[in-house]
Write a protein that holds these residues in place. Structure first.
Motif: not given
Length: 313
Positions: A235-253
């Motif tokens: 239950g810890i709030r966090h701020t971690i930027p998303e990797k470029t390849d991870g974002r691309a994989a998410r959008l492809r799905k």
């Protein structure tokens, strides 16, 4: 011994430490004055000099070294750091917006060559223990597990030689909260959970130690599912930027890729506190370059440097 030399503990700093210092059990004779010895340890951590080259005002160099080695082995430095943190937390001086990162430290050639035999098992008899002489005979049963060669002592190899990595979490005022030492090639994300699990600030009165930060910020090196799931589970709030390849994989799905990850740009700007804390630590030459052969002794060196930062912030 002269007081007031550059880098020595002030009267106020000494009074903050004095109640928590170990007391001799009397079986091994009287200990040399803590104040004199403790001034010698930060001097060596700050300057990186050989133990044998310590100024005479700190007393016998071997006494200073043995005190540092013993306190590194039995966790005294970590307990002192916890007590200073507890005093700061009791008056609300800790900013619990925590940041996590790591830094690579070059290891001097003197840091190599530690013995490869492991320490005796906790329940081993005297006949089973390796017989040594001098200071090693006193230390070996007490030191943490190690002796596994380079890996066992937190040494990794690079093109430039041996390297060690310091993983740490810091509060919002650029002060280390927890420290983990590994070989230099270990990925940052593998130590994310150990670093946060080691964050522990006791209460001065009754109550459990505080272990949960208000929020955590980290760079893309920690942007993976295990790290995020661990933070969500606690239950810890966090701020971690998303990797470029991870974002691309998410959008492809498409819709199956899930929602975009939340990212607070203003909170992420505070992540520079961990970078500034690393700079403060590396102002100490024995931290910026590792000279200690044993991993647990180097952890004690970094912890002693962190303790000085807390005392003088």
């Amino acid at each position: 011994m002269g007081r007031g030399e550059r880098g020595d503990l002030s009267d106020a700093e000494w009074e903050r430490l004095r109640p928590f210092l170990p007391v001799s059990n009397g079986r091994c004779g009287r200990w040399r004055d803590h104040w004199q010895v403790i001034d010698g340890i930060p001097y060596r951590v700050r300057t990186g000099v050989h133990w044998r080259d310590l100024p005479e005002r700190f007393g016998p160099w071997k006494t200073v070294y043995e005190r540092h080695r013993l306190w590194s082995a039995n966790g005294t430095w970590e307990r002192l750091l916890e007590q200073v943190q507890a005093a700061a937390d009791a008056v609300g001086e800790i900013d619990w917006d925590v940041s996590v990162d790591s830094t690579v430290v070059r290891a001097h050639q003197h840091a190599a060559g530690a013995r490869t035999d492991p320490p005796p098992a906790p329940g081993a008899s005297k006949a089973d223990k390796v017989r040594t002489s001098g200071r090693a005979a006193v230390a070996e049963p007490r030191r943490p597990p190690g002796g596994g060669g380079e890996r066992g002592e937190g040494l990794g190899r690079s093109r430039g030689g041996f390297i060690t990595k310091i993983h740490l979490s810091t509060d919002g005022r650029c002060r280390p909260l927890s420290l983990v030492i590994t070989a230099g090639q270990r990925a940052d994300c593998t130590q994310f959970v150990p670093v946060l699990e080691k964050t522990r600030v006791p209460r001065l009165g009754s109550g459990r130690p505080r272990k949960k930060p208000n929020s955590v910020a980290a760079d893309k090196g920690y942007s993976n599912r295990p790290c995020r799931e661990y933070l969500r589970r606690r239950g810890i709030r966090h701020t971690i930027p998303e990797k470029t390849d991870g974002r691309a994989a998410r959008l492809r799905k498409g819709s199956q890729g899930g929602r975009p990850l939340g990212f607070d740009e203003e909170r992420y700007k505070k992540r520079n506190t961990v970078e500034r804390a690393i700079n403060k630590l590396k102002n100490s030459r024995a931290v910026a370059t590792r000279y200690d052969k044993r991993g647990y002794v180097f952890l004690g060196t970094v912890t002693a440097a962190s303790l000085v930062i807390w005392l003088r912030t």
